[in-house]
Design a protein around this motif. Structure first.
Motif, PDB file in Angstrom:
ATOM      1  N   ARG A 109       0.834  -1.201   0.000  1.00  0.00           N
ATOM      2  CA  ARG A 109       0.000   0.000   0.000  1.00  0.00           C
ATOM      3  C   ARG A 109       0.871   1.254   0.000  1.00  0.00           C
ATOM      4  O   ARG A 109       0.591   2.232  -0.709  1.00  0.00           O
ATOM      5  CB  ARG A 109      -0.924  -0.011   1.219  1.00  0.00           C
ATOM      6  N   ILE A 110       1.944   1.222   0.782  1.00  0.00           N
ATOM      7  CA  ILE A 110       2.859   2.366   0.830  1.00  0.00           C
ATOM      8  C   ILE A 110       3.527   2.590  -0.517  1.00  0.00           C
ATOM      9  O   ILE A 110       3.613   3.717  -1.021  1.00  0.00           O
ATOM     10  CB  ILE A 110       3.917   2.141   1.934  1.00  0.00           C
ATOM     11  N   VAL A 111       3.995   1.498  -1.125  1.00  0.00           N
ATOM     12  CA  VAL A 111       4.674   1.618  -2.416  1.00  0.00           C
ATOM     13  C   VAL A 111       3.719   2.166  -3.471  1.00  0.00           C
ATOM     14  O   VAL A 111       4.083   3.041  -4.266  1.00  0.00           O
ATOM     15  CB  VAL A 111       5.247   0.251  -2.851  1.00  0.00           C
ATOM     16  N   ILE A 112       2.478   1.672  -3.475  1.00  0.00           N
ATOM     17  CA  ILE A 112       1.492   2.145  -4.447  1.00  0.00           C
ATOM     18  C   ILE A 112       1.241   3.639  -4.253  1.00  0.00           C
ATOM     19  O   ILE A 112       1.147   4.402  -5.214  1.00  0.00           O
ATOM     20  CB  ILE A 112       0.189   1.340  -4.324  1.00  0.00           C
ATOM     21  N   ALA A 113       1.151   4.078  -3.000  1.00  0.00           N
ATOM     22  CA  ALA A 113       0.909   5.487  -2.716  1.00  0.00           C
ATOM     23  C   ALA A 113       2.091   6.357  -3.131  1.00  0.00           C
ATOM     24  O   ALA A 113       1.915   7.497  -3.568  1.00  0.00           O
ATOM     25  CB  ALA A 113       0.617   5.669  -1.227  1.00  0.00           C
ATOM     26  N   GLU A 114       3.302   5.834  -2.992  1.00  0.00           N
ATOM     27  CA  GLU A 114       4.504   6.621  -3.273  1.00  0.00           C
ATOM     28  C   GLU A 114       4.876   6.641  -4.749  1.00  0.00           C
ATOM     29  O   GLU A 114       5.588   7.538  -5.197  1.00  0.00           O
ATOM     30  CB  GLU A 114       5.696   6.057  -2.479  1.00  0.00           C
ATOM     31  N   THR A 115       4.412   5.664  -5.524  1.00  0.00           N
ATOM     32  CA  THR A 115       4.890   5.516  -6.897  1.00  0.00           C
ATOM     33  C   THR A 115       4.672   6.749  -7.784  1.00  0.00           C
ATOM     34  O   THR A 115       5.559   7.100  -8.562  1.00  0.00           O
ATOM     35  CB  THR A 115       4.283   4.255  -7.539  1.00  0.00           C
ATOM     36  N   PRO A 116       3.508   7.441  -7.698  1.00  0.00           N
ATOM     37  CA  PRO A 116       3.368   8.624  -8.555  1.00  0.00           C
ATOM     38  C   PRO A 116       4.446   9.674  -8.308  1.00  0.00           C
ATOM     39  O   PRO A 116       4.885  10.358  -9.232  1.00  0.00           O
ATOM     40  CB  PRO A 116       1.972   9.158  -8.181  1.00  0.00           C
ATOM     41  N   ARG A 117       4.879   9.808  -7.058  1.00  0.00           N
ATOM     42  CA  ARG A 117       5.904  10.789  -6.720  1.00  0.00           C
ATOM     43  C   ARG A 117       7.306  10.211  -6.848  1.00  0.00           C
ATOM     44  O   ARG A 117       8.254  10.913  -7.192  1.00  0.00           O
ATOM     45  CB  ARG A 117       5.679  11.286  -5.279  1.00  0.00           C
ATOM     46  N   LEU A 118       7.415   8.918  -6.553  1.00  0.00           N
ATOM     47  CA  LEU A 118       8.722   8.254  -6.583  1.00  0.00           C
ATOM     48  C   LEU A 118       8.608   6.993  -7.434  1.00  0.00           C
ATOM     49  O   LEU A 118       8.431   5.894  -6.911  1.00  0.00           O
ATOM     50  CB  LEU A 118       9.165   7.883  -5.162  1.00  0.00           C
ATOM     51  N   PRO A 119       8.699   7.123  -8.754  1.00  0.00           N
ATOM     52  CA  PRO A 119       8.550   5.948  -9.620  1.00  0.00           C
ATOM     53  C   PRO A 119       9.509   4.816  -9.280  1.00  0.00           C
ATOM     54  O   PRO A 119       9.196   3.651  -9.500  1.00  0.00           O
ATOM     55  CB  PRO A 119       8.826   6.513 -11.019  1.00  0.00           C
ATOM     56  N   GLU A 120      10.665   5.166  -8.711  1.00  0.00           N
ATOM     57  CA  GLU A 120      11.631   4.116  -8.387  1.00  0.00           C
ATOM     58  C   GLU A 120      11.107   3.174  -7.307  1.00  0.00           C
ATOM     59  O   GLU A 120      11.530   2.014  -7.228  1.00  0.00           O
ATOM     60  CB  GLU A 120      12.978   4.716  -7.952  1.00  0.00           C
ATOM     61  N   ALA A 121      10.173   3.656  -6.470  1.00  0.00           N
ATOM     62  CA  ALA A 121       9.608   2.777  -5.444  1.00  0.00           C
ATOM     63  C   ALA A 121       8.803   1.658  -6.095  1.00  0.00           C
ATOM     64  O   ALA A 121       8.901   0.489  -5.710  1.00  0.00           O
ATOM     65  CB  ALA A 121       8.730   3.583  -4.489  1.00  0.00           C
ATOM     66  N   GLY A 122       7.988   2.020  -7.099  1.00  0.00           N
ATOM     67  CA  GLY A 122       7.229   0.996  -7.810  1.00  0.00           C
ATOM     68  C   GLY A 122       8.124   0.048  -8.573  1.00  0.00           C
ATOM     69  O   GLY A 122       7.887  -1.166  -8.611  1.00  0.00           O
ATOM     70  N   GLU A 123       9.174   0.588  -9.162  1.00  0.00           N
ATOM     71  CA  GLU A 123      10.122  -0.254  -9.897  1.00  0.00           C
ATOM     72  C   GLU A 123      10.814  -1.227  -8.950  1.00  0.00           C
ATOM     73  O   GLU A 123      10.991  -2.407  -9.264  1.00  0.00           O
ATOM     74  CB  GLU A 123      11.148   0.633 -10.602  1.00  0.00           C
TER      75      GLU A 123
END
Length: 207
Positions: A109-123
């Motif tokens: 859930r945290i990664v999904i929330a952060e991905t728009p701002r921090l694409p590297e988190a989703g990657e």
């Protein structure tokens, strides 16, 4: 992903501290200084083990998967259809247990929330979590193909067919579940039906 010495106590401290802080503040809300302080190590020690905060996140995510799961491909050399079925069933259950853990779901859930701002988190999430499961599945299929059990399939494409629904099922509990359901995780998945359907699709005499 970089392999750490499993006996390295500093790595274990950093991993535990990172999980606590990421769950409390989110990935973007945790600095490397705060991470080092929470772990009780110097920033130099932190960077000697992990080149970046993203690498720490990848390590945390990867170690939410039980240690026994990565051993499946190394030990399973299916010579019969029953061997292949048992290996894939074991893998499906082990991976489902790992993906359904509350810590994993909360970090997802945290990664999904952060991905728009921090694409590297989703990657990082995509690389760290399903990568080893895909490799295990592809190796099992390759061994099954060599034994004349599996048809002429692209092993990695078939592996995505096997692992993908397990990952999606866990994420559905994060994205679409009501808050009360999020506390308990996603509804149980019929893993036996999933494995049976997959086996019918990859069998040498399929179609």
């Amino acid at each position: 992903m970089h392999q750490h010495d499993p006996d390295d106590s500093k790595v274990r401290k950093i991993r535990r501290a990172a999980e606590r802080l990421f769950l409390r503040h989110g990935f973007g809300g945790v600095s490397t200084a705060a991470l080092a302080r929470e772990a009780g190590v110097s920033k130099e020690t932190l960077y000697s083990r992990f080149p970046s905060k993203e690498a720490v996140l990848a390590d945390v995510l990867a170690h939410l998967i039980p240690a026994g799961v990565p051993d499946t491909a190394a030990t399973a050399q299916p010579g019969t259809w029953g061997d292949l079925e048992r290996a894939l069933r074991h893998l499906a259950y082990a991976l489902h247990r790992a993906l359904s853990r509350r810590q994993y779901i909360e970090l997802a859930r945290i990664v999904i929330a952060e991905t728009p701002r921090l694409p590297e988190a989703g990657e990082t999430f995509r690389r760290a979590v399903p990568e080893h499961a895909l490799q295990i599945t592809a190796e099992l299929l390759a061994a099954g193909r060599k034994a004349g059990l599996v048809g002429d399939v692209d092993e990695m494409t078939a592996a995505r067919m096997f692992v993908g629904p397990l990952v999606v099922h866990a994420l559905m509990g994060v994205l679409l579940a009501a808050p009360r359901e999020q506390e308990t995780g996603p509804e149980p998945m019929d893993l036996d039906a999933h494995v049976d359907l997959f086996l019918r699709a990859v069998a040498k005499d399929a179609g």
